[in-house]
Design a protein around this motif. Structure first.
Motif, PDB file in Angstrom:
ATOM      1  N   LYS A 102       0.842  -1.207   0.000  1.00  0.00           N
ATOM      2  CA  LYS A 102       0.000   0.000   0.000  1.00  0.00           C
ATOM      3  C   LYS A 102       0.873   1.252   0.000  1.00  0.00           C
ATOM      4  CE  LYS A 102      -3.737   2.205   2.641  1.00  0.00           C
ATOM      5  NZ  LYS A 102      -3.172   3.501   2.883  1.00  0.00           N
ATOM      6  N   THR A 103       1.879   1.276   0.860  1.00  0.00           N
ATOM      7  CA  THR A 103       2.758   2.438   0.964  1.00  0.00           C
ATOM      8  C   THR A 103       3.587   2.604  -0.303  1.00  0.00           C
ATOM      9  OG1 THR A 103       2.846   2.089   3.344  1.00  0.00           O
ATOM     10  CG2 THR A 103       4.488   3.559   2.418  1.00  0.00           C
ATOM     11  N   LEU A 104       4.036   1.505  -0.880  1.00  0.00           N
ATOM     12  CA  LEU A 104       4.803   1.573  -2.123  1.00  0.00           C
ATOM     13  C   LEU A 104       3.988   2.263  -3.218  1.00  0.00           C
ATOM     14  CD1 LEU A 104       7.320  -0.608  -3.659  1.00  0.00           C
ATOM     15  CD2 LEU A 104       5.227  -0.484  -4.976  1.00  0.00           C
ATOM     16  N   MET A 105       2.720   1.896  -3.323  1.00  0.00           N
ATOM     17  CA  MET A 105       1.854   2.516  -4.336  1.00  0.00           C
ATOM     18  C   MET A 105       1.688   4.010  -4.095  1.00  0.00           C
ATOM     19  SD  MET A 105       1.340   0.277  -6.394  1.00  0.00           S
ATOM     20  CE  MET A 105       0.627  -1.195  -6.996  1.00  0.00           C
ATOM     21  N   GLU A 106       1.711   4.422  -2.847  1.00  0.00           N
ATOM     22  CA  GLU A 106       1.562   5.836  -2.502  1.00  0.00           C
ATOM     23  C   GLU A 106       2.861   6.616  -2.699  1.00  0.00           C
ATOM     24  OE1 GLU A 106       0.284   5.565   1.543  1.00  0.00           O
ATOM     25  OE2 GLU A 106      -1.723   4.865   1.000  1.00  0.00           O
ATOM     26  N   GLU A 107       3.994   5.988  -2.389  1.00  0.00           N
ATOM     27  CA  GLU A 107       5.263   6.719  -2.350  1.00  0.00           C
ATOM     28  C   GLU A 107       6.152   6.538  -3.584  1.00  0.00           C
ATOM     29  OE1 GLU A 107       7.309   5.740   1.268  1.00  0.00           O
ATOM     30  OE2 GLU A 107       5.666   6.473   2.527  1.00  0.00           O
ATOM     31  N   LEU A 108       6.049   5.399  -4.263  1.00  0.00           N
ATOM     32  CA  LEU A 108       7.031   5.112  -5.312  1.00  0.00           C
ATOM     33  C   LEU A 108       6.461   4.867  -6.706  1.00  0.00           C
ATOM     34  CD1 LEU A 108       9.588   2.829  -3.441  1.00  0.00           C
ATOM     35  CD2 LEU A 108       9.768   5.257  -3.955  1.00  0.00           C
ATOM     36  N   MET A 109       5.220   5.177  -6.936  1.00  0.00           N
ATOM     37  CA  MET A 109       4.640   4.906  -8.259  1.00  0.00           C
ATOM     38  C   MET A 109       5.359   5.650  -9.377  1.00  0.00           C
ATOM     39  SD  MET A 109       2.712   2.447  -8.256  1.00  0.00           S
ATOM     40  CE  MET A 109       2.317   2.568  -9.983  1.00  0.00           C
ATOM     41  N   ASP A 110       5.953   6.796  -9.082  1.00  0.00           N
ATOM     42  CA  ASP A 110       6.660   7.561 -10.102  1.00  0.00           C
ATOM     43  C   ASP A 110       8.146   7.210 -10.189  1.00  0.00           C
ATOM     44  OD1 ASP A 110       4.358   8.885 -10.883  1.00  0.00           O
ATOM     45  OD2 ASP A 110       4.640  10.485  -9.401  1.00  0.00           O
ATOM     46  N   ALA A 111       8.598   6.273  -9.369  1.00  0.00           N
ATOM     47  CA  ALA A 111      10.015   5.867  -9.389  1.00  0.00           C
ATOM     48  C   ALA A 111      10.332   5.220 -10.738  1.00  0.00           C
ATOM     49  CB  ALA A 111      10.296   4.885  -8.256  1.00  0.00           C
ATOM     50  N   PRO A 112      11.526   5.454 -11.272  1.00  0.00           N
ATOM     51  CA  PRO A 112      11.891   4.881 -12.573  1.00  0.00           C
ATOM     52  C   PRO A 112      11.709   3.367 -12.669  1.00  0.00           C
ATOM     53  CG  PRO A 112      13.488   6.536 -11.927  1.00  0.00           C
ATOM     54  CD  PRO A 112      12.572   6.342 -10.752  1.00  0.00           C
ATOM     55  N   ALA A 113      12.031   2.627 -11.621  1.00  0.00           N
ATOM     56  CA  ALA A 113      11.867   1.170 -11.668  1.00  0.00           C
ATOM     57  C   ALA A 113      10.399   0.793 -11.779  1.00  0.00           C
ATOM     58  CB  ALA A 113      12.486   0.516 -10.431  1.00  0.00           C
ATOM     59  N   MET A 114       9.541   1.505 -11.078  1.00  0.00           N
ATOM     60  CA  MET A 114       8.107   1.213 -11.138  1.00  0.00           C
ATOM     61  C   MET A 114       7.533   1.598 -12.500  1.00  0.00           C
ATOM     62  SD  MET A 114       7.496  -0.202  -8.274  1.00  0.00           S
ATOM     63  CE  MET A 114       5.719  -0.210  -8.199  1.00  0.00           C
ATOM     64  N   GLN A 115       7.986   2.699 -13.062  1.00  0.00           N
ATOM     65  CA  GLN A 115       7.508   3.149 -14.368  1.00  0.00           C
ATOM     66  C   GLN A 115       7.972   2.219 -15.485  1.00  0.00           C
ATOM     67  OE1 GLN A 115       5.316   5.738 -15.123  1.00  0.00           O
ATOM     68  NE2 GLN A 115       4.995   5.505 -12.927  1.00  0.00           N
ATOM     69  N   ALA A 116       9.052   1.479 -15.243  1.00  0.00           N
ATOM     70  CA  ALA A 116       9.586   0.557 -16.250  1.00  0.00           C
ATOM     71  C   ALA A 116       8.743  -0.712 -16.387  1.00  0.00           C
ATOM     72  CB  ALA A 116      11.019   0.178 -15.896  1.00  0.00           C
ATOM     73  N   ILE A 117       7.933  -1.005 -15.378  1.00  0.00           N
ATOM     74  CA  ILE A 117       7.128  -2.232 -15.365  1.00  0.00           C
ATOM     75  C   ILE A 117       5.855  -2.035 -16.181  1.00  0.00           C
ATOM     76  CG2 ILE A 117       5.806  -3.782 -13.872  1.00  0.00           C
ATOM     77  CD1 ILE A 117       7.869  -3.147 -11.658  1.00  0.00           C
ATOM     78  N   ASP A 118       5.550  -3.032 -17.009  1.00  0.00           N
ATOM     79  CA  ASP A 118       4.296  -3.029 -17.762  1.00  0.00           C
ATOM     80  C   ASP A 118       3.193  -3.477 -16.801  1.00  0.00           C
ATOM     81  OD1 ASP A 118       2.098  -3.488 -19.355  1.00  0.00           O
ATOM     82  OD2 ASP A 118       3.152  -4.770 -20.794  1.00  0.00           O
ATOM     83  N   PRO A 119       2.304  -2.568 -16.377  1.00  0.00           N
ATOM     84  CA  PRO A 119       1.309  -2.920 -15.358  1.00  0.00           C
ATOM     85  C   PRO A 119       0.350  -4.034 -15.784  1.00  0.00           C
ATOM     86  CG  PRO A 119       0.904  -0.703 -16.220  1.00  0.00           C
ATOM     87  CD  PRO A 119       2.188  -1.178 -16.816  1.00  0.00           C
ATOM     88  N   ALA A 120       0.131  -4.194 -17.067  1.00  0.00           N
ATOM     89  CA  ALA A 120      -0.780  -5.244 -17.541  1.00  0.00           C
ATOM     90  C   ALA A 120      -0.214  -6.643 -17.315  1.00  0.00           C
ATOM     91  CB  ALA A 120      -1.084  -5.041 -19.023  1.00  0.00           C
ATOM     92  N   THR A 121       1.082  -6.741 -17.010  1.00  0.00           N
ATOM     93  CA  THR A 121       1.718  -8.052 -16.856  1.00  0.00           C
ATOM     94  C   THR A 121       1.938  -8.449 -15.397  1.00  0.00           C
ATOM     95  OG1 THR A 121       3.969  -7.140 -16.930  1.00  0.00           O
ATOM     96  CG2 THR A 121       2.923  -7.711 -19.046  1.00  0.00           C
ATOM     97  N   ILE A 122       1.581  -7.601 -14.451  1.00  0.00           N
ATOM     98  CA  ILE A 122       1.860  -7.857 -13.033  1.00  0.00           C
ATOM     99  C   ILE A 122       0.915  -8.922 -12.472  1.00  0.00           C
ATOM    100  CG2 ILE A 122       1.884  -6.886 -10.703  1.00  0.00           C
ATOM    101  CD1 ILE A 122       2.542  -4.168 -12.001  1.00  0.00           C
ATOM    102  N   VAL A 123       1.517  -9.934 -11.853  1.00  0.00           N
ATOM    103  CA  VAL A 123       0.771 -10.949 -11.118  1.00  0.00           C
ATOM    104  C   VAL A 123       1.448 -11.096  -9.761  1.00  0.00           C
ATOM    105  CG1 VAL A 123       0.022 -13.362 -11.003  1.00  0.00           C
ATOM    106  CG2 VAL A 123       0.131 -12.186 -13.220  1.00  0.00           C
ATOM    107  N   MET A 124       0.708 -10.815  -8.680  1.00  0.00           N
ATOM    108  CA  MET A 124       1.265 -10.903  -7.328  1.00  0.00           C
ATOM    109  C   MET A 124       0.519 -11.963  -6.542  1.00  0.00           C
ATOM    110  SD  MET A 124       1.352  -8.127  -4.196  1.00  0.00           S
ATOM    111  CE  MET A 124       2.466  -6.985  -4.972  1.00  0.00           C
ATOM    112  N   THR A 125       1.286 -12.821  -5.873  1.00  0.00           N
ATOM    113  CA  THR A 125       0.707 -13.814  -4.978  1.00  0.00           C
ATOM    114  C   THR A 125       1.500 -13.836  -3.680  1.00  0.00           C
ATOM    115  OG1 THR A 125       2.047 -15.613  -5.877  1.00  0.00           O
ATOM    116  CG2 THR A 125      -0.134 -15.280  -6.866  1.00  0.00           C
ATOM    117  N   HIS A 126       0.881 -14.345  -2.631  1.00  0.00           N
ATOM    118  CA  HIS A 126       1.536 -14.489  -1.334  1.00  0.00           C
ATOM    119  C   HIS A 126       1.385 -15.941  -0.878  1.00  0.00           C
ATOM    120  CE1 HIS A 126       0.690 -10.112  -1.295  1.00  0.00           C
ATOM    121  NE2 HIS A 126       1.908 -10.092  -0.790  1.00  0.00           N
TER     122      HIS A 126
END
Length: 135
Positions: A104-128
């Protein structure tokens, strides 16, 4: 056969001393640390593709690494590139609550970070997954 997979490893676990009787790494890890914390440890497995060259993505991850290392409950991170060019980000957390709070905090604080911007959001799959065995 393609190029060797890229691998980035980051571990922060100053609260858990390395077991001096069976050290397997120069840093604390699940395998060589006392295991009481692992009863609730959680693995976060994220797969994704990137839109920039791998070397640029890896360089941009220094900011993410620093940020993760400061998060409560962070245990370790492994970032690897698969043969098909997609990526796996495997992060160890003390428990699900710390993983979810960090996400949650990452989405608030780092969404504009270059590493985050490099990721294609349509391809993200997260599991725990709760960690049951670690050697």
């Amino acid at each position: 056969m393609g190029a060797a997979p890229a691998l980035l490893h980051l571990t922060k676990n100053p609260v858990l001393p390395q077991n001096p009787d069976t050290p397997c790494h120069p840093f604390p890890c699940i395998s060589c640390s006392p295991l009481p914390w692992s009863r609730h440890a959680l693995l976060e497995h994220v797969t994704f593709s990137i839109r920039v060259p791998s070397q640029d993505f890896l360089a941009a991850n220094a900011q993410i690494d620093t940020w993760l290392a400061a998060r409560p409950g962070f245990l370790f991170r492994h970032l690897a590139r698969k043969d098909d060019g997609s990526w796996i980000d495997l992060v160890g957390w003390a428990n699900l609550d710390t993983a979810q709070a960090a996400a949650k905090t990452l989405m608030e604080e780092l969404m504009d970070a270059p590493a985050m911007q490099a990721i294609d959001p349509a391809t993200i799959v997260m599991t725990h997954a709760q960690l049951h065995v670690a050697r």
